[in-house]
Enzyme design. Structure first.
Site, PDB file in Angstrom:
ATOM      1  N   ASP A 233      42.812  45.375  41.902  1.00 60.90           N
ATOM      2  CA  ASP A 233      41.418  45.093  41.575  1.00 60.90           C
ATOM      3  C   ASP A 233      40.527  46.316  41.780  1.00 60.90           C
ATOM      4  O   ASP A 233      39.350  46.286  41.466  1.00 60.90           O
ATOM      5  CB  ASP A 233      40.909  43.920  42.435  1.00 60.90           C
ATOM      6  N   SER A 257      33.582  41.054  38.210  1.00 60.38           N
ATOM      7  CA  SER A 257      34.854  40.609  37.632  1.00 60.38           C
ATOM      8  C   SER A 257      34.784  39.122  37.302  1.00 60.38           C
ATOM      9  O   SER A 257      34.262  38.327  38.089  1.00 60.38           O
ATOM     10  CB  SER A 257      35.994  40.861  38.618  1.00 60.38           C
ATOM     11  N   GLN A 307      42.112  42.468  33.243  1.00 62.97           N
ATOM     12  CA  GLN A 307      40.905  41.902  33.849  1.00 62.97           C
ATOM     13  C   GLN A 307      39.743  42.005  32.868  1.00 62.97           C
ATOM     14  O   GLN A 307      39.604  43.004  32.162  1.00 62.97           O
ATOM     15  CB  GLN A 307      40.536  42.641  35.143  1.00 62.97           C
TER      16      GLN A 307
END
Length: 324
Positions: A233, A257, A307
């Site tokens: 991440d 996100s 993502q």
């Protein structure tokens, strides 16, 4: 910070709730902005789900399902898909509720909700598989300079050599508050990041980052998979910013996100260097998509990540600061 990460990944088992879900409690890493880092919640959710696989407590199989695996069966996680639903408070613990969706002959599925104040921060489904032989191929690792030839991204903050996403916008400067925040955030990471200079990137790679933990980890494959989720991440949405001439310090930029998908292909140690090759194939509707490939130092493709993030462009007259 790595010791703190290992502490927050050491979830406390809290039994089973009235819905038959396994319940765990986890602490949070301190954050300068007070919001829980999404990668931390992903890693903790992976740990929570993993704790329920092969423990001998599988429910009775549904009609037509095969018998569940025996207790202690080795079945590592191979994929997860999660949605970030709310920002978490880094001052508070997080509850993880694991629903046992299926225990098949080869695959196991789990749903995990990460909760604060009874409301979900993250909803994730994970799949586990018994190791098996089969077809095998992969794309090649990009040819870039090795990590020993690069300086840590933390050491480059505030310098002209900082990665594009960490540069002040053209003609602008970080105010002292924003600069101090960026340095606190960067130095709070248990992951050593080293961005490959733009001039050394192949044409099909938007950004490449070498990463590893700041100290060795135990010989525990499940732990390395969880820490890989944490590290995946970091920095992934930066190619979205750079594609539009934006940086983390762009005045008025707001970014968060929305979801995260991760596929573990092959074992990898996260305390050894991994190359994170990233790109952004598209952005539309105030959302930017980023994808990444994590290669081991020997070129083996260990994992693939995707993502999507919400990217709100600056508004006229917005104040300075770092996007959160």
């Amino acid at each position: 910070m790595l010791e703190q990460l290992l502490d927050v990944l050491d979830l406390r088992a809290d039994g089973v709730d009235d819905r038959g879900q396994d319940v765990f409690q986890g602490q949070t890493l301190p954050q300068p902005h007070g919001r829980v880092f999404g990668g931390q919640v992903l890693a903790q959710a992976v740990v929570a789900a993993t704790r329920t696989v092969g423990d001998g407590r599988a429910g009775a199989p549904a009609p037509g399902d095969p018998p569940p695996p025996a207790a202690g069966t080795a079945r590592p996680i191979h994929s997860m898909h999660g949605y970030f639903l709310r920002a978490g408070d880094s001052r508070l613990p997080i509850t993880f509720a694991v629903e046992r969706l299926r225990d098949g002959r080869s695959f196991t599925a789990r749903r995990v909700h990460a909760l604060q104040h009874g409301r979900p921060l993250l909803s994730m489904i994970a799949s586990f598989q018994t190791p098996a032989d089969g077809v095998d191929h992969q794309v090649a690792m990009p040819d870039v300079p090795g990590p020993e030839d690069l300086r840590s991204t933390v050491d480059l903050l505030g310098s002209p050599q900082a990665p594009p996403a960490w540069q002040p916008p053209p003609g602008d400067e970080l105010d002292e508050g924003a600069r101090a925040w960026a340095e606190r955030w960067a130095r709070s990471r248990p992951i050593d990041l080293r961005h490959v200079p733009v001039a050394d990137l192949p044409p099909d790679v938007g950004q490449a980052v070498w990463l590893r933990t700041t100290a060795p980890l135990p010989d525990d494959d499940a732990l390395h998979r969880a820490v890989l989720a944490f590290a995946s991440d970091d920095s992934l949405l930066e190619p979205v910013l750079v594609s539009h001439g934006l940086t983390w310090a762009t005045r008025g930029l707001r970014m968060t996100s929305l979801d995260h998908a991760l596929w573990w292909h092959r074992p990898a140690r996260v305390d050894e260097w991994l190359l994170y090759a990233q790109s952004s194939p598209t952005a539309s509707g105030a959302r930017g998509l980023a994808t990444g490939r994590l290669h081991r130092r020997d070129g083996v493709l260990a994992a693939t990540v995707a993502q999507e993030g919400l990217v709100r462009p600056p508004r006229p007259g917005a104040g300075a600061g770092i996007a959160t």
